[in-house]
Design an enzyme around this catalytic site. Sequence first.
Site, PDB file in Angstrom:
ATOM      1  N   GLN A  41      -8.458 -15.166 -12.497  1.00  0.00           N
ATOM      2  CA  GLN A  41      -9.533 -15.690 -11.654  1.00  0.00           C
ATOM      3  C   GLN A  41     -10.479 -16.560 -12.481  1.00  0.00           C
ATOM      4  O   GLN A  41     -10.850 -16.174 -13.598  1.00  0.00           O
ATOM      5  CB  GLN A  41     -10.326 -14.544 -11.005  1.00  0.00           C
ATOM      6  CG  GLN A  41      -9.672 -13.930  -9.794  1.00  0.00           C
ATOM      7  CD  GLN A  41      -8.887 -12.688 -10.115  1.00  0.00           C
ATOM      8  OE1 GLN A  41      -9.029 -12.100 -11.177  1.00  0.00           O
ATOM      9  NE2 GLN A  41      -8.031 -12.269  -9.198  1.00  0.00           N
ATOM     10  N   TYR A  42     -10.839 -17.717 -11.908  1.00  0.00           N
ATOM     11  CA  TYR A  42     -11.812 -18.608 -12.528  1.00  0.00           C
ATOM     12  C   TYR A  42     -12.855 -18.999 -11.486  1.00  0.00           C
ATOM     13  O   TYR A  42     -12.518 -19.359 -10.362  1.00  0.00           O
ATOM     14  CB  TYR A  42     -11.136 -19.875 -13.063  1.00  0.00           C
ATOM     15  CG  TYR A  42     -10.160 -19.619 -14.193  1.00  0.00           C
ATOM     16  CD1 TYR A  42     -10.612 -19.335 -15.481  1.00  0.00           C
ATOM     17  CD2 TYR A  42      -8.792 -19.647 -13.967  1.00  0.00           C
ATOM     18  CE1 TYR A  42      -9.713 -19.087 -16.514  1.00  0.00           C
ATOM     19  CE2 TYR A  42      -7.892 -19.402 -14.992  1.00  0.00           C
ATOM     20  CZ  TYR A  42      -8.355 -19.120 -16.265  1.00  0.00           C
ATOM     21  OH  TYR A  42      -7.472 -18.875 -17.282  1.00  0.00           O
TER      22      TYR A  42
ATOM     23  N   GLU B 251      -8.891  -6.836   4.249  1.00  0.00           N
ATOM     24  CA  GLU B 251      -8.180  -7.943   3.618  1.00  0.00           C
ATOM     25  C   GLU B 251      -7.589  -8.900   4.641  1.00  0.00           C
ATOM     26  O   GLU B 251      -7.589 -10.121   4.435  1.00  0.00           O
ATOM     27  CB  GLU B 251      -7.100  -7.389   2.683  1.00  0.00           C
ATOM     28  CG  GLU B 251      -7.702  -6.797   1.407  1.00  0.00           C
ATOM     29  CD  GLU B 251      -6.826  -5.758   0.739  1.00  0.00           C
ATOM     30  OE1 GLU B 251      -5.599  -5.745   0.993  1.00  0.00           O
ATOM     31  OE2 GLU B 251      -7.373  -4.941  -0.041  1.00  0.00           O
TER      32      GLU B 251
ATOM     33  N   VAL C 219     -19.729 -18.218 -21.144  1.00  0.00           N
ATOM     34  CA  VAL C 219     -19.008 -18.873 -20.048  1.00  0.00           C
ATOM     35  C   VAL C 219     -19.363 -18.248 -18.699  1.00  0.00           C
ATOM     36  O   VAL C 219     -18.939 -18.743 -17.651  1.00  0.00           O
ATOM     37  CB  VAL C 219     -17.483 -18.819 -20.316  1.00  0.00           C
ATOM     38  CG1 VAL C 219     -16.914 -17.435 -20.015  1.00  0.00           C
ATOM     39  CG2 VAL C 219     -16.748 -19.906 -19.543  1.00  0.00           C
TER      40      VAL C 219
ATOM     41  N   PHE D 121     -16.560 -10.188 -14.827  1.00  0.00           N
ATOM     42  CA  PHE D 121     -15.289 -10.908 -14.792  1.00  0.00           C
ATOM     43  C   PHE D 121     -14.134  -9.921 -14.909  1.00  0.00           C
ATOM     44  O   PHE D 121     -13.615  -9.629 -15.966  1.00  0.00           O
ATOM     45  CB  PHE D 121     -15.204 -11.911 -15.942  1.00  0.00           C
ATOM     46  CG  PHE D 121     -15.996 -13.171 -15.686  1.00  0.00           C
ATOM     47  CD1 PHE D 121     -16.531 -13.443 -14.451  1.00  0.00           C
ATOM     48  CD2 PHE D 121     -16.203 -14.081 -16.716  1.00  0.00           C
ATOM     49  CE1 PHE D 121     -17.264 -14.602 -14.224  1.00  0.00           C
ATOM     50  CE2 PHE D 121     -16.921 -15.245 -16.506  1.00  0.00           C
ATOM     51  CZ  PHE D 121     -17.459 -15.504 -15.249  1.00  0.00           C
TER      52      PHE D 121
ATOM     53  N   TYR E  69       0.792  -1.227   0.000  1.00  0.00           N
ATOM     54  CA  TYR E  69       0.000   0.000   0.000  1.00  0.00           C
ATOM     55  C   TYR E  69       0.830   1.287   0.000  1.00  0.00           C
ATOM     56  O   TYR E  69       0.485   2.239  -0.715  1.00  0.00           O
ATOM     57  CB  TYR E  69      -1.011  -0.021   1.155  1.00  0.00           C
ATOM     58  CG  TYR E  69      -2.236  -0.825   0.799  1.00  0.00           C
ATOM     59  CD1 TYR E  69      -3.308  -0.232   0.148  1.00  0.00           C
ATOM     60  CD2 TYR E  69      -2.307  -2.185   1.073  1.00  0.00           C
ATOM     61  CE1 TYR E  69      -4.423  -0.965  -0.214  1.00  0.00           C
ATOM     62  CE2 TYR E  69      -3.412  -2.938   0.709  1.00  0.00           C
ATOM     63  CZ  TYR E  69      -4.470  -2.319   0.067  1.00  0.00           C
ATOM     64  OH  TYR E  69      -5.563  -3.060  -0.294  1.00  0.00           O
TER      65      TYR E  69
END
Length: 386
Positions: A207-208, A137, A274, A380, A95
């Site tokens: 990412q999936y 986070e 998808v 996405f 950060y």
Amino acid sequence: MLSQHTMDVVKSTAPVLEVHGVEITKTFYKNLFEANPALLNIFNHANQEKGRQQTALANTVYAAAVHIENLPAIIPVVKQIAQKHRSLGVLPEHYPIVGEFLLRAIKEVLGDVATDEIIQAWGEAYGVIADVFIQEEEALYQEAENKQGGFRGFKDFKVVKRVAENALITSFYLQPADGSALPEYLPGQYITVQVKDPNEEYILNRQYSLSKSYDGESYRISVKRDQKNTPIGKASNYLHDYVQVGDTLSISAPAGSFVYEATEKPVTFIAGGVGITPLISMFEKAASENKAAVKLIHSASHLNEHAFEKALCRIAIPENVTYVQHASDVAGKITKEMLAEQVDLTGEVYLCGPVGFMHEVIASLTELGMSRDQIHYEFFGPAMNI
């Protein structure tokens, strides 16, 4: 705690940020990566290529300026971004670096307009906003770590099965390489896969969605080949071309805030291409517990692109559950008239697919009288406005 003067100064910059925000964030990322190329091992290259990351950051900075006196108003956006950050391995030490280059970019783009007073105010504000992200986070890291079989960061998983769903989509089944328990996930969540292509200088992060319900045995990701071989599709095409049963992939623990929430209302899931992947487990969960009408509409370019047809038909066995295929080569686009006929407007809608597809469906649903609170969607990529 920010002083009123600092908040006033930051808020006064909102109109300028609205106009120059993307230019600032493009400059920011360019300078950041030139000075810190190792960070390219963390960021999603596909989102950089398409300008999604720059637009998302510009939106976030602008929102922070507008809501600086009431930062809790942007907490939903913070939570969504924090999920992405946790899945990519963003850490507190990143950060200060980001803050330094963001302030430099503001000064570089705005020139004399960005006075010392403005830069100082934004420096103070960034510190407060960064702390919000860091705390959110860390909570997500702990949540992932404390689950049975949970872990922090990335872990090796072995490919135990590979299945061609159609000509373009292949599914990969993954189990922990060390034989440990498989951490549970919520319907709709995703993992980050690190692709280490020997032909690429940096790790490709992608990412999936987890494309089946949790069963304690394996994760499944279903990956669409990029037929155009664009830089954006490098990770997906590498998986298609080179990853076989027995290979290992480094993945993050499941993440994501686009998840199915139990309801007694009718539910309609609408997928474009998808975009079906996160909706499969949601559809199965809703079908198993919802007594009201549950419907999945899957729109694809062509009839032969409807992956998972047999599995979805099995889910749709109960009388209150319906699976609808829509192919634009036969029926054209999903129209407002079709949605009026197919969607129970008193219920909830979950939507996922290409951004243009989602924009049109959301616009049609709102014109038909649905409120934005009834429509849940996932893009996405980074958190962008639709």
